[in-house]
Design an enzyme around this catalytic site. Structure first.
Site, PDB file in Angstrom:
ATOM      1  N   ARG A  74      16.384  62.530  29.559  1.00 38.12           N
ATOM      2  CA  ARG A  74      17.816  62.421  29.890  1.00 38.12           C
ATOM      3  C   ARG A  74      18.054  62.823  31.344  1.00 38.12           C
ATOM      4  O   ARG A  74      18.886  62.227  32.036  1.00 38.12           O
ATOM      5  CB  ARG A  74      18.637  63.306  28.942  1.00 38.12           C
ATOM      6  N   HIS A 129      29.535  72.928  28.219  1.00 34.12           N
ATOM      7  CA  HIS A 129      28.271  72.794  27.482  1.00 34.12           C
ATOM      8  C   HIS A 129      27.041  72.886  28.385  1.00 34.12           C
ATOM      9  O   HIS A 129      25.957  72.467  27.996  1.00 34.12           O
ATOM     10  CB  HIS A 129      28.265  71.474  26.690  1.00 34.12           C
TER      11      HIS A 129
HETATM   12  P1  OAD Z   1      31.140  61.576  21.667  1.00 33.97           P
HETATM   13  O1  OAD Z   1      29.942  60.707  21.691  1.00 33.97           O
HETATM   14  O2  OAD Z   1      31.414  62.363  20.444  1.00 33.97           O
HETATM   15  O3  OAD Z   1      32.443  60.693  21.940  1.00 33.97           O
HETATM   16  C1  OAD Z   1      32.488  59.780  23.011  1.00 33.97           C
HETATM   17  C2  OAD Z   1      33.882  59.207  23.065  1.00 33.97           C
HETATM   18  O4  OAD Z   1      33.954  58.354  24.200  1.00 33.97           O
HETATM   19  C3  OAD Z   1      34.261  58.351  21.846  1.00 33.97           C
HETATM   20  O5  OAD Z   1      35.519  58.772  21.358  1.00 33.97           O
HETATM   21  C4  OAD Z   1      34.357  56.928  22.419  1.00 33.97           C
HETATM   22  O6  OAD Z   1      35.391  56.165  21.799  1.00 33.97           O
HETATM   23  C5  OAD Z   1      34.688  57.195  23.860  1.00 33.97           C
HETATM   24  N1  OAD Z   1      34.263  56.162  24.814  1.00 33.97           N
HETATM   25  C6  OAD Z   1      33.226  55.276  24.730  1.00 33.97           C
HETATM   26  N2  OAD Z   1      33.161  54.509  25.831  1.00 33.97           N
HETATM   27  C7  OAD Z   1      34.160  54.931  26.644  1.00 33.97           C
HETATM   28  C8  OAD Z   1      34.629  54.543  27.949  1.00 33.97           C
HETATM   29  N3  OAD Z   1      34.032  53.567  28.635  1.00 33.97           N
HETATM   30  N4  OAD Z   1      35.699  55.188  28.473  1.00 33.97           N
HETATM   31  C9  OAD Z   1      36.302  56.191  27.775  1.00 33.97           C
HETATM   32  N5  OAD Z   1      35.924  56.582  26.550  1.00 33.97           N
HETATM   33  C10 OAD Z   1      34.872  55.972  26.001  1.00 33.97           C
HETATM   34  O7  OAD Z   1      31.064  62.502  22.971  1.00 33.97           O
HETATM   35  P2  OAD Z   1      31.826  63.879  23.257  1.00 33.97           P
HETATM   36  O8  OAD Z   1      33.196  63.888  22.688  1.00 33.97           O
HETATM   37  O9  OAD Z   1      31.663  64.168  24.695  1.00 33.97           O
HETATM   38  O10 OAD Z   1      27.733  68.675  22.731  1.00 33.97           O
HETATM   39  O11 OAD Z   1      30.915  64.876  22.430  1.00 33.97           O
HETATM   40  C11 OAD Z   1      31.207  66.230  22.446  1.00 33.97           C
HETATM   41  C12 OAD Z   1      29.935  67.030  22.357  1.00 33.97           C
HETATM   42  O12 OAD Z   1      29.174  66.624  21.218  1.00 33.97           O
HETATM   43  C13 OAD Z   1      28.977  66.826  23.516  1.00 33.97           C
HETATM   44  O13 OAD Z   1      29.309  67.612  24.633  1.00 33.97           O
HETATM   45  C14 OAD Z   1      27.676  67.249  22.918  1.00 33.97           C
HETATM   46  C15 OAD Z   1      27.771  66.553  21.576  1.00 33.97           C
HETATM   47  O14 OAD Z   1      27.039  67.107  20.570  1.00 33.97           O
HETATM   48  C16 OAD Z   1      26.706  69.437  23.111  1.00 33.97           C
HETATM   49  O15 OAD Z   1      25.704  68.971  23.607  1.00 33.97           O
HETATM   50  C17 OAD Z   1      26.924  70.889  22.868  1.00 33.97           C
END
Ligand code: OAD
Ligand code: ZN
Length: 254
Positions: A74, A129
Protein backbone atom coordinates in the site's frame (compact mmCIF):
# COMPACT_ATOMS: atom_id res chain seq x y z
CA UNK A 1 -31.53 22.77 2.52
CA UNK A 2 -30.47 22.87 -1.14
CA UNK A 3 -27.10 23.19 -2.86
CA UNK A 4 -27.34 26.98 -3.11
CA UNK A 5 -28.01 27.36 0.60
CA UNK A 6 -25.27 24.91 1.55
CA UNK A 7 -22.84 26.76 -0.73
CA UNK A 8 -23.81 30.13 0.74
CA UNK A 9 -23.33 28.84 4.30
CA UNK A 10 -19.89 27.44 3.42
CA UNK A 11 -18.95 30.71 1.78
CA UNK A 12 -19.95 32.72 4.85
CA UNK A 13 -18.59 30.31 7.47
CA UNK A 14 -15.89 31.59 9.81
CA UNK A 15 -15.03 28.14 11.15
CA UNK A 16 -14.98 25.17 8.81
CA UNK A 17 -14.01 21.58 9.51
CA UNK A 18 -13.62 18.95 6.82
CA UNK A 19 -13.64 15.20 7.53
CA UNK A 20 -12.39 12.93 4.78
CA UNK A 21 -12.46 9.18 4.22
CA UNK A 22 -11.13 6.74 1.67
CA UNK A 23 -13.57 7.96 -1.02
CA UNK A 24 -11.55 11.18 -1.35
CA UNK A 25 -8.53 9.15 -2.52
CA UNK A 26 -10.56 6.82 -4.76
CA UNK A 27 -10.00 9.04 -7.79
CA UNK A 28 -6.25 8.79 -7.19
CA UNK A 29 -6.63 5.05 -7.78
CA UNK A 30 -6.35 4.06 -4.11
CA UNK A 31 -8.84 1.37 -3.07
CA UNK A 32 -11.41 2.18 -0.38
CA UNK A 33 -12.24 -0.28 2.41
CA UNK A 34 -15.93 -1.09 2.18
CA UNK A 35 -16.86 -0.59 -1.48
CA UNK A 36 -17.65 -3.78 -3.37
CA UNK A 37 -16.38 -2.16 -6.54
CA UNK A 38 -15.82 1.57 -6.91
CA UNK A 39 -16.01 3.98 -9.84
CA UNK A 40 -12.48 3.12 -10.93
CA UNK A 41 -13.14 -0.61 -10.95
CA UNK A 42 -11.21 -1.12 -7.70
CA UNK A 43 -12.61 -3.41 -5.05
CA UNK A 44 -12.39 -2.19 -1.45
CA UNK A 45 -9.76 -3.84 0.76
CA UNK A 46 -12.41 -5.46 2.94
CA UNK A 47 -14.08 -7.10 -0.09
CA UNK A 48 -10.84 -9.04 -0.57
CA UNK A 49 -9.40 -9.48 2.92
CA UNK A 50 -10.72 -9.88 6.42
CA UNK A 51 -9.75 -6.80 8.44
CA UNK A 52 -8.85 -8.94 11.43
CA UNK A 53 -6.29 -10.87 9.30
CA UNK A 54 -4.35 -7.74 8.35
CA UNK A 55 -5.31 -4.69 10.38
CA UNK A 56 -5.28 -5.87 13.96
CA UNK A 57 -2.63 -6.19 16.67
CA UNK A 58 -3.35 -9.94 16.86
CA UNK A 59 -2.65 -10.37 13.15
CA UNK A 60 0.60 -8.45 13.51
CA UNK A 61 1.93 -10.41 16.49
CA UNK A 62 0.94 -13.68 14.80
CA UNK A 63 2.41 -12.88 11.39
CA UNK A 64 4.27 -9.57 11.17
CA UNK A 65 5.71 -10.43 7.75
CA UNK A 66 2.32 -10.78 6.07
CA UNK A 67 1.02 -7.62 7.67
CA UNK A 68 4.17 -5.67 6.72
CA UNK A 69 3.98 -7.00 3.15
CA UNK A 70 0.45 -5.65 2.84
CA UNK A 71 1.41 -2.24 4.25
CA UNK A 72 4.59 -2.07 2.16
CA UNK A 73 2.47 -2.72 -0.95
CA UNK A 74 0.00 0.00 0.00
CA UNK A 75 2.93 2.34 0.76
CA UNK A 76 4.31 1.70 -2.75
CA UNK A 77 0.89 2.34 -4.32
CA UNK A 78 0.28 5.51 -2.33
CA UNK A 79 3.74 6.88 -3.15
CA UNK A 80 3.13 6.21 -6.85
CA UNK A 81 -0.33 7.84 -6.75
CA UNK A 82 -1.01 11.56 -7.07
CA UNK A 83 -3.49 13.76 -5.22
CA UNK A 84 -6.69 14.41 -7.22
CA UNK A 85 -9.05 17.35 -7.79
CA UNK A 86 -10.83 16.69 -4.50
CA UNK A 87 -7.61 16.98 -2.48
CA UNK A 88 -6.71 20.14 -4.40
CA UNK A 89 -10.09 21.78 -3.72
CA UNK A 90 -9.84 21.01 0.01
CA UNK A 91 -6.39 22.65 0.06
CA UNK A 92 -7.83 25.65 -1.78
CA UNK A 93 -10.75 25.95 0.66
CA UNK A 94 -8.26 25.86 3.53
CA UNK A 95 -6.12 28.65 2.04
CA UNK A 96 -9.21 30.75 1.42
CA UNK A 97 -10.65 30.37 4.93
CA UNK A 98 -7.31 30.99 6.65
CA UNK A 99 -6.71 34.11 4.55
CA UNK A 100 -10.20 35.46 5.30
CA UNK A 101 -10.69 34.52 8.93
CA UNK A 102 -7.31 33.55 10.37
CA UNK A 103 -5.77 30.55 12.10
CA UNK A 104 -8.80 28.84 13.63
CA UNK A 105 -10.95 29.14 10.53
CA UNK A 106 -10.16 25.76 9.02
CA UNK A 107 -9.38 22.27 10.28
CA UNK A 108 -8.84 19.19 8.16
CA UNK A 109 -9.53 15.86 9.86
CA UNK A 110 -8.86 12.67 7.94
CA UNK A 111 -9.31 8.96 8.44
CA UNK A 112 -6.97 8.38 5.52
CA UNK A 113 -3.48 7.06 6.10
CA UNK A 114 -2.12 7.88 2.62
CA UNK A 115 -0.62 11.33 3.21
CA UNK A 116 -2.21 12.71 0.01
CA UNK A 117 -3.73 15.81 1.64
CA UNK A 118 -0.28 17.04 2.59
CA UNK A 119 1.05 16.37 -0.91
CA UNK A 120 -1.91 18.35 -2.33
CA UNK A 121 -0.80 21.42 -0.36
CA UNK A 122 -2.94 21.17 2.77
CA UNK A 123 -1.39 21.89 6.16
CA UNK A 124 -0.75 18.68 8.12
CA UNK A 125 -4.22 17.23 8.76
CA UNK A 126 -5.42 15.68 12.01
CA UNK A 127 -4.79 12.04 11.09
CA UNK A 128 -7.21 10.02 13.21
CA UNK A 129 -5.93 6.65 11.97
CA UNK A 130 -2.23 7.41 11.60
CA UNK A 131 -0.18 7.35 8.42
CA UNK A 132 1.18 4.36 6.54
CA UNK A 133 4.13 6.31 5.18
CA UNK A 134 5.64 6.11 8.67
CA UNK A 135 6.71 3.38 11.07
CA UNK A 136 6.55 3.44 14.86
CA UNK A 137 9.14 1.74 17.05
CA UNK A 138 7.72 -1.21 19.00
CA UNK A 139 10.10 -0.45 21.88
CA UNK A 140 10.63 3.33 22.14
CA UNK A 141 7.61 4.52 20.06
CA UNK A 142 9.72 6.82 17.90
CA UNK A 143 7.87 7.63 14.67
CA UNK A 144 9.98 7.75 11.51
CA UNK A 145 9.26 8.00 7.80
CA UNK A 146 9.73 4.73 5.91
CA UNK A 147 12.68 4.52 3.51
CA UNK A 148 11.83 5.23 -0.14
CA UNK A 149 9.78 2.35 -1.63
CA UNK A 150 12.62 1.37 -4.01
CA UNK A 151 14.95 0.61 -1.12
CA UNK A 152 12.42 -0.38 1.54
CA UNK A 153 12.67 -3.96 2.79
CA UNK A 154 10.18 -4.52 5.61
CA UNK A 155 10.23 -4.58 8.56
CA UNK A 156 11.90 -1.19 9.19
CA UNK A 157 14.28 -0.77 12.11
CA UNK A 158 14.26 2.13 14.56
CA UNK A 159 17.34 4.31 13.95
CA UNK A 160 17.28 5.31 17.61
CA UNK A 161 17.20 1.94 19.41
CA UNK A 162 17.43 -0.68 16.67
CA UNK A 163 14.11 -2.39 17.45
CA UNK A 164 11.54 -3.45 14.88
CA UNK A 165 9.01 -0.82 13.85
CA UNK A 166 5.31 -1.41 13.18
CA UNK A 167 3.16 0.52 10.72
CA UNK A 168 2.19 3.87 12.29
CA UNK A 169 -1.53 3.27 11.85
CA UNK A 170 -4.47 2.56 14.11
CA UNK A 171 -5.65 -1.04 13.94
CA UNK A 172 -9.01 -2.55 14.82
CA UNK A 173 -9.36 -2.69 18.58
CA UNK A 174 -6.75 0.04 19.16
CA UNK A 175 -7.32 3.51 20.59
CA UNK A 176 -7.05 6.57 18.39
CA UNK A 177 -4.24 9.00 19.33
CA UNK A 178 -5.92 10.93 22.15
CA UNK A 179 -4.49 14.38 21.37
CA UNK A 180 -5.51 14.12 17.71
CA UNK A 181 -9.02 12.97 18.61
CA UNK A 182 -9.45 15.79 21.12
CA UNK A 183 -8.32 18.41 18.61
CA UNK A 184 -10.79 16.98 16.07
CA UNK A 185 -13.63 17.01 18.61
CA UNK A 186 -12.94 20.65 19.40
CA UNK A 187 -12.93 21.58 15.71
CA UNK A 188 -16.31 19.87 15.18
CA UNK A 189 -17.78 21.52 18.27
CA UNK A 190 -16.72 24.96 17.10
CA UNK A 191 -17.52 24.66 13.41
CA UNK A 192 -20.25 26.70 11.70
CA UNK A 193 -20.00 24.32 8.78
CA UNK A 194 -18.66 20.78 8.61
CA UNK A 195 -18.13 18.82 5.40
CA UNK A 196 -18.08 15.02 5.56
CA UNK A 197 -16.56 13.71 2.35
CA UNK A 198 -16.00 10.19 1.01
CA UNK A 199 -16.53 8.22 4.19
CA UNK A 200 -19.00 5.40 4.84
CA UNK A 201 -19.56 6.91 8.33
CA UNK A 202 -19.46 3.46 9.90
CA UNK A 203 -16.25 3.59 11.92
CA UNK A 204 -16.36 5.27 15.33
CA UNK A 205 -15.33 7.58 16.88
CA UNK A 206 -14.71 9.33 13.53
CA UNK A 207 -18.29 8.78 12.37
CA UNK A 208 -19.73 10.46 15.47
CA UNK A 209 -17.84 13.75 15.22
CA UNK A 210 -20.15 15.56 12.79
CA UNK A 211 -23.07 15.04 15.18
CA UNK A 212 -21.35 17.45 17.56
CA UNK A 213 -21.48 20.24 14.95
CA UNK A 214 -25.21 19.62 14.46
CA UNK A 215 -25.91 19.59 18.20
CA UNK A 216 -24.29 22.99 18.54
CA UNK A 217 -26.32 24.53 15.74
CA UNK A 218 -23.85 24.20 12.86
CA UNK A 219 -24.63 22.62 9.51
CA UNK A 220 -23.13 19.50 7.99
CA UNK A 221 -22.95 18.77 4.28
CA UNK A 222 -22.12 15.25 3.18
CA UNK A 223 -20.47 14.55 -0.17
CA UNK A 224 -20.69 10.92 -1.21
CA UNK A 225 -21.94 9.15 -4.34
CA UNK A 226 -23.81 6.71 -2.06
CA UNK A 227 -26.07 7.04 0.93
CA UNK A 228 -24.51 6.39 4.34
CA UNK A 229 -25.86 5.95 7.88
CA UNK A 230 -25.11 9.66 8.36
CA UNK A 231 -27.21 10.80 5.36
CA UNK A 232 -30.52 11.11 7.30
CA UNK A 233 -28.80 13.43 9.82
CA UNK A 234 -26.93 15.62 7.34
CA UNK A 235 -28.18 19.17 6.78
CA UNK A 236 -27.59 18.55 3.08
CA UNK A 237 -26.28 15.58 1.11
CA UNK A 238 -24.58 15.92 -2.23
CA UNK A 239 -24.74 12.66 -4.19
CA UNK A 240 -21.47 13.18 -6.04
CA UNK A 241 -17.83 12.20 -6.06
CA UNK A 242 -15.47 14.31 -3.96
CA UNK A 243 -14.04 16.42 -6.78
CA UNK A 244 -17.36 17.10 -8.48
CA UNK A 245 -19.27 17.71 -5.26
CA UNK A 246 -16.67 20.09 -3.83
CA UNK A 247 -16.48 22.03 -7.10
CA UNK A 248 -20.26 22.48 -7.01
CA UNK A 249 -20.29 23.46 -3.34
CA UNK A 250 -17.38 25.90 -3.69
CA UNK A 251 -18.66 27.36 -6.96
CA UNK A 252 -15.55 26.24 -8.84
CA UNK A 253 -15.58 25.37 -12.50
CA UNK A 254 -12.76 22.80 -12.48
P1 OAD B 1 -14.98 3.16 3.38
O1 OAD B 1 -14.37 2.25 2.38
O2 OAD B 1 -15.72 2.56 4.51
O3 OAD B 1 -16.00 4.15 2.64
C1 OAD B 1 -15.62 4.84 1.48
C2 OAD B 1 -16.75 5.78 1.11
O4 OAD B 1 -16.33 6.54 -0.01
C3 OAD B 1 -18.04 5.06 0.70
O5 OAD B 1 -19.13 5.63 1.41
C4 OAD B 1 -18.17 5.38 -0.80
O6 OAD B 1 -19.52 5.55 -1.21
C5 OAD B 1 -17.41 6.67 -0.92
N1 OAD B 1 -16.80 6.94 -2.22
C6 OAD B 1 -16.38 6.06 -3.18
N2 OAD B 1 -15.86 6.72 -4.23
C7 OAD B 1 -15.93 8.04 -3.93
C8 OAD B 1 -15.55 9.25 -4.60
N3 OAD B 1 -14.97 9.22 -5.81
N4 OAD B 1 -15.79 10.44 -3.99
C9 OAD B 1 -16.36 10.47 -2.76
N5 OAD B 1 -16.76 9.38 -2.09
C10 OAD B 1 -16.54 8.19 -2.66
O7 OAD B 1 -13.83 4.15 3.87
P2 OAD B 1 -13.78 5.04 5.20
O8 OAD B 1 -15.12 5.57 5.56
O9 OAD B 1 -12.67 5.99 5.05
O10 OAD B 1 -9.78 2.40 9.34
O11 OAD B 1 -13.36 3.93 6.26
C11 OAD B 1 -13.16 4.30 7.58
C12 OAD B 1 -12.08 3.46 8.19
O12 OAD B 1 -12.38 2.07 8.02
C13 OAD B 1 -10.72 3.61 7.53
O13 OAD B 1 -10.01 4.73 8.01
C14 OAD B 1 -10.05 2.33 7.92
C15 OAD B 1 -11.17 1.35 7.66
O14 OAD B 1 -11.13 0.19 8.37
C16 OAD B 1 -8.59 2.05 9.81
O15 OAD B 1 -7.69 1.67 9.09
C17 OAD B 1 -8.47 2.20 11.29
ZN1 ZN C 1 13.17 2.67 18.99
Amino acid sequence: MDLQQAAALLHAARRVVVMTGAGVSAESGIPTFRDALNENGLAGHWARFKPQDLASPEAYWRDPETVWDWYAGRYRDVTAASPNAGHALIARLERRKLAQHGEGAFTLVTQNVDGLHLRAGSRPPLELHGNLTHGRCEACETVQPLPAPETFVPPPTCTRCGSRMRPNVVWFGEMLPQDVLEAAQLAFERADVALVIGTSSQVYPAAGLAGETLRRGGTVTEINPDETPFTPHASFSLRATAGVGLAALMGEQD
